[in-house]
Write a protein that holds these residues in place. Structure first.
Motif, PDB file in Angstrom:
ATOM      1  N   ALA A 190      51.793  66.681 -25.517  1.00 43.43           N
ATOM      2  CA  ALA A 190      51.174  67.173 -26.749  1.00 43.43           C
ATOM      3  C   ALA A 190      51.854  68.451 -27.230  1.00 43.43           C
ATOM      4  CB  ALA A 190      49.691  67.446 -26.514  1.00 43.43           C
ATOM      5  N   VAL A 191      51.805  68.661 -28.542  1.00 41.94           N
ATOM      6  CA  VAL A 191      52.283  69.914 -29.131  1.00 41.94           C
ATOM      7  C   VAL A 191      51.170  70.502 -29.983  1.00 41.94           C
ATOM      8  CG1 VAL A 191      54.713  69.257 -29.124  1.00 41.94           C
ATOM      9  CG2 VAL A 191      53.318  68.684 -31.100  1.00 41.94           C
ATOM     10  N   ARG A 192      51.066  71.816 -29.936  1.00 39.53           N
ATOM     11  CA  ARG A 192      50.065  72.499 -30.752  1.00 39.53           C
ATOM     12  C   ARG A 192      50.575  72.600 -32.191  1.00 39.53           C
ATOM     13  NH1 ARG A 192      46.222  75.793 -28.942  1.00 39.53           N
ATOM     14  NH2 ARG A 192      47.356  76.146 -27.004  1.00 39.53           N
ATOM     15  N   LEU A 193      49.679  72.325 -33.150  1.00 36.59           N
ATOM     16  CA  LEU A 193      50.069  72.389 -34.550  1.00 36.59           C
ATOM     17  C   LEU A 193      49.847  73.789 -35.109  1.00 36.59           C
ATOM     18  CD1 LEU A 193      48.614  69.099 -36.074  1.00 36.59           C
ATOM     19  CD2 LEU A 193      50.836  69.492 -35.024  1.00 36.59           C
TER      20      LEU A 193
ATOM     21  N   LEU B 252      57.193  62.361 -35.663  1.00 38.19           N
ATOM     22  CA  LEU B 252      58.171  61.470 -35.047  1.00 38.19           C
ATOM     23  C   LEU B 252      59.451  61.396 -35.879  1.00 38.19           C
ATOM     24  CD1 LEU B 252      57.437  58.310 -33.069  1.00 38.19           C
ATOM     25  CD2 LEU B 252      59.383  58.335 -34.616  1.00 38.19           C
ATOM     26  N   LYS B 253      59.291  61.260 -37.186  1.00 41.85           N
ATOM     27  CA  LYS B 253      60.469  61.193 -38.054  1.00 41.85           C
ATOM     28  C   LYS B 253      61.222  62.520 -38.046  1.00 41.85           C
ATOM     29  CE  LYS B 253      57.856  58.058 -41.028  1.00 41.85           C
ATOM     30  NZ  LYS B 253      56.621  58.157 -40.204  1.00 41.85           N
ATOM     31  N   GLY B 254      60.471  63.623 -38.091  1.00 40.28           N
ATOM     32  CA  GLY B 254      61.095  64.940 -38.115  1.00 40.28           C
ATOM     33  C   GLY B 254      61.763  65.293 -36.807  1.00 40.28           C
ATOM     34  N   MET B 255      61.132  64.941 -35.685  1.00 37.56           N
ATOM     35  CA  MET B 255      61.769  65.187 -34.396  1.00 37.56           C
ATOM     36  C   MET B 255      63.005  64.311 -34.234  1.00 37.56           C
ATOM     37  SD  MET B 255      58.636  65.646 -31.707  1.00 37.56           S
ATOM     38  CE  MET B 255      57.331  66.847 -31.984  1.00 37.56           C
ATOM     39  N   THR B 256      62.935  63.089 -34.752  1.00 37.48           N
ATOM     40  CA  THR B 256      64.116  62.234 -34.741  1.00 37.48           C
ATOM     41  C   THR B 256      65.232  62.857 -35.558  1.00 37.48           C
ATOM     42  OG1 THR B 256      62.785  60.238 -34.439  1.00 37.48           O
ATOM     43  CG2 THR B 256      64.999  59.946 -35.339  1.00 37.48           C
ATOM     44  N   ALA B 257      64.909  63.330 -36.755  1.00 34.79           N
ATOM     45  CA  ALA B 257      65.913  63.994 -37.583  1.00 34.79           C
ATOM     46  C   ALA B 257      66.478  65.221 -36.880  1.00 34.79           C
ATOM     47  CB  ALA B 257      65.303  64.385 -38.925  1.00 34.79           C
ATOM     48  N   CYS B 258      65.627  65.924 -36.140  1.00 31.86           N
ATOM     49  CA  CYS B 258      66.064  67.128 -35.433  1.00 31.86           C
ATOM     50  C   CYS B 258      67.130  66.799 -34.403  1.00 31.86           C
ATOM     51  CB  CYS B 258      64.866  67.805 -34.770  1.00 31.86           C
ATOM     52  SG  CYS B 258      65.297  69.276 -33.795  1.00 31.86           S
ATOM     53  N   TYR B 259      66.860  65.837 -33.526  1.00 30.89           N
ATOM     54  CA  TYR B 259      67.859  65.568 -32.488  1.00 30.89           C
ATOM     55  C   TYR B 259      69.110  64.925 -33.070  1.00 30.89           C
ATOM     56  CZ  TYR B 259      67.457  60.472 -31.575  1.00 30.89           C
ATOM     57  OH  TYR B 259      67.529  59.099 -31.641  1.00 30.89           O
TER      58      TYR B 259
ATOM     59  N   ASP C 204      59.455  71.373 -22.075  1.00 30.33           N
ATOM     60  CA  ASP C 204      60.271  72.389 -22.750  1.00 30.33           C
ATOM     61  C   ASP C 204      61.084  71.785 -23.889  1.00 30.33           C
ATOM     62  OD1 ASP C 204      59.312  74.385 -21.119  1.00 30.33           O
ATOM     63  OD2 ASP C 204      61.085  74.446 -19.815  1.00 30.33           O
ATOM     64  N   ALA C 205      61.671  70.606 -23.650  1.00 29.29           N
ATOM     65  CA  ALA C 205      62.462  69.955 -24.692  1.00 29.29           C
ATOM     66  C   ALA C 205      61.578  69.521 -25.853  1.00 29.29           C
ATOM     67  CB  ALA C 205      63.205  68.758 -24.114  1.00 29.29           C
ATOM     68  N   LEU C 206      60.383  69.015 -25.538  1.00 34.18           N
ATOM     69  CA  LEU C 206      59.443  68.620 -26.586  1.00 34.18           C
ATOM     70  C   LEU C 206      59.045  69.818 -27.433  1.00 34.18           C
ATOM     71  CD1 LEU C 206      57.441  66.671 -27.942  1.00 34.18           C
ATOM     72  CD2 LEU C 206      55.842  67.147 -26.072  1.00 34.18           C
ATOM     73  N   THR C 207      58.694  70.910 -26.781  1.00 30.99           N
ATOM     74  CA  THR C 207      58.288  72.116 -27.509  1.00 30.99           C
ATOM     75  C   THR C 207      59.423  72.650 -28.365  1.00 30.99           C
ATOM     76  OG1 THR C 207      56.677  72.705 -25.796  1.00 30.99           O
ATOM     77  CG2 THR C 207      57.422  74.470 -27.252  1.00 30.99           C
ATOM     78  N   HIS C 208      60.633  72.685 -27.811  1.00 29.83           N
ATOM     79  CA  HIS C 208      61.793  73.189 -28.554  1.00 29.83           C
ATOM     80  C   HIS C 208      62.058  72.343 -29.800  1.00 29.83           C
ATOM     81  CE1 HIS C 208      65.555  75.085 -29.444  1.00 29.83           C
ATOM     82  NE2 HIS C 208      66.285  74.045 -29.090  1.00 29.83           N
ATOM     83  N   THR C 209      61.974  71.029 -29.644  1.00 28.16           N
ATOM     84  CA  THR C 209      62.202  70.145 -30.782  1.00 28.16           C
ATOM     85  C   THR C 209      61.122  70.323 -31.838  1.00 28.16           C
ATOM     86  OG1 THR C 209      63.312  68.536 -29.355  1.00 28.16           O
ATOM     87  CG2 THR C 209      62.512  67.738 -31.471  1.00 28.16           C
ATOM     88  N   ALA C 210      59.858  70.394 -31.404  1.00 23.51           N
ATOM     89  CA  ALA C 210      58.755  70.585 -32.347  1.00 23.51           C
ATOM     90  C   ALA C 210      58.883  71.918 -33.072  1.00 23.51           C
ATOM     91  CB  ALA C 210      57.424  70.499 -31.616  1.00 23.51           C
TER      92      ALA C 210
ATOM     93  N   LEU D 272      61.382  71.704 -35.829  1.00 22.82           N
ATOM     94  CA  LEU D 272      60.832  70.975 -36.969  1.00 22.82           C
ATOM     95  C   LEU D 272      59.843  71.826 -37.748  1.00 22.82           C
ATOM     96  CD1 LEU D 272      60.192  68.503 -38.697  1.00 22.82           C
ATOM     97  CD2 LEU D 272      58.600  67.766 -36.898  1.00 22.82           C
ATOM     98  N   PHE D 273      58.880  72.433 -37.048  1.00 24.66           N
ATOM     99  CA  PHE D 273      57.863  73.226 -37.740  1.00 24.66           C
ATOM    100  C   PHE D 273      58.490  74.414 -38.478  1.00 24.66           C
ATOM    101  CE2 PHE D 273      54.743  71.682 -34.273  1.00 24.66           C
ATOM    102  CZ  PHE D 273      54.497  70.523 -34.980  1.00 24.66           C
ATOM    103  N   ASP D 274      59.568  74.976 -37.924  1.00 23.86           N
ATOM    104  CA  ASP D 274      60.273  76.059 -38.610  1.00 23.86           C
ATOM    105  C   ASP D 274      60.821  75.579 -39.945  1.00 23.86           C
ATOM    106  OD1 ASP D 274      61.955  78.610 -38.847  1.00 23.86           O
ATOM    107  OD2 ASP D 274      63.523  77.066 -38.731  1.00 23.86           O
TER     108      ASP D 274
END
Length: 316
Positions: free
Chosen positions: A100-103, A117-124, A265-271, A274-276
């Protein structure tokens, strides 16, 4: 909503259930919005195997109702998102805390469900696949679709020159790329070569699959990278390594998001990345369609008919 058998959208059926209580390191979430993604159709058809009935969906946003033992960093009432596992097409969902990630407070639930999901995909794809620099040129297929509509502005924010391709003139007109093309794949390579002084592109981002495969390879420059990250038109046919050699010592990768968010850590970094970009307005949640959760089959029909633009969400 589950897939009662493998097949078309007609196999999607309602199933009443008791979500139960969260176990160790788990959280019970009441859903506010659910993201619709092409991967959902892969589980429905059986392209991606899972035991029947298949609890559909991976991406959802909601509020924590209860936490199990051993959960740290989250509390009842927190807003969280999840893009892992199955079972997102539901009013309630139990998720693992480390998935989970905090919004951020400023991001509405529907925007997050449309973008995670789309944004994290675009990120990587934009940040982790290849060290793209300003001035390099890429081709993005399905540029008006869910991932494409996030990937194009993300890449342009990096200074990358984007050649976008869409399935129709109407969709191409919605894409703010350096060059927005549409039409048959047979003519694409020639158009791309014309735009790049005959060189081709540094990378192709292809979520279409079978129908675009040959055209994508033909658009690459020598030692270019083919990123095949989806199968919207069907699975890519068997690949001859000699074709990659003849195309100019090409590279090919078939990545999946979950290998890039495999640790907390990787999930949080990717999120966070995206949120930035959402906070800075680089990428925006463009929700083209909303369907009631009970109408998930209709949402799948629209998605597979390429009758959607931007993101589609399901509302419980």
């Amino acid at each position: 909503m589950v897939a009662s058998a493998h097949g078309g959208p007609e196999v999607i059926a309602r199933q009443d259930f008791d979500p139960g209580v969260p176990g160790d390191s788990e959280m019970l979430v009441v859903q506010e919005a659910i993201g619709l993604n092409f991967i959902d159709t892969y589980y429905r058809t059986g392209l991606y195997p899972a035991p029947l009935p298949v609890p559909l969906g991976s991406e959802s946003v909601g509020m924590i109702l209860a936490v199990g033992a051993g959960v740290g960093g989250f509390a009842v009432g927190d807003r969280v998102g999840c893009v892992s596992g199955l079972g997102a097409y539901a009013t309630h969902r139990i998720i693992a805390a480390d998935k989970a990630v905090r919004l951020p407070d400023a991001i509405p639930a529907e925007d997050a469900a449309a973008m995670m999901l789309k944004g994290m995909t675009a990120c990587y794809l934009a940040e982790d696949m290849i060290d793209l620099r300003a001035g390099q040129v890429v081709l993005v297929h399905a540029a008006a679709g869910g991932v494409g509509s996030v990937l194009v502005p993300w890449l342009r924010d990096k200074g990358v020159v984007v050649i976008a391709h869409s399935g129709s003139a109407e969709k191409a007109a919605q894409v703010a790329a350096d060059h927005s093309l549409h039409g048959d794949f047979a003519a694409l390579a020639e158009a791309v070569r014309d735009l790049t002084d005959g060189k081709g592109v540094d990378a192709v981002y292809d979520g279409v699959g079978k129908d675009s495969w040959a055209a994508s390879l033909a658009c690459l420059k020598r030692r270019g990278l083919m990123v095949s990250f989806g199968n919207a038109s069907g699975a890519v046919p068997p690949v001859s390594l000699l074709d990659l050699s003849k195309g100019g010592s090409l590279y090919v990768t078939r990545p999946t998001l979950f290998d890039y968010i495999a640790t907390p850590d990787a999930l949080t970094h990717t999120a966070e990345r995206l949120f930035d970009r959402m906070a800075r307005g680089v990428v925006k949640a463009v929700i083209g369609q909303r369907f009631a959760l009970a109408d998930a089959a209709e949402a799948h029909r629209a998605l597979e008919a390429r009758a959607t633009t931007g993101a589609t969400i399901l509302v419980p």
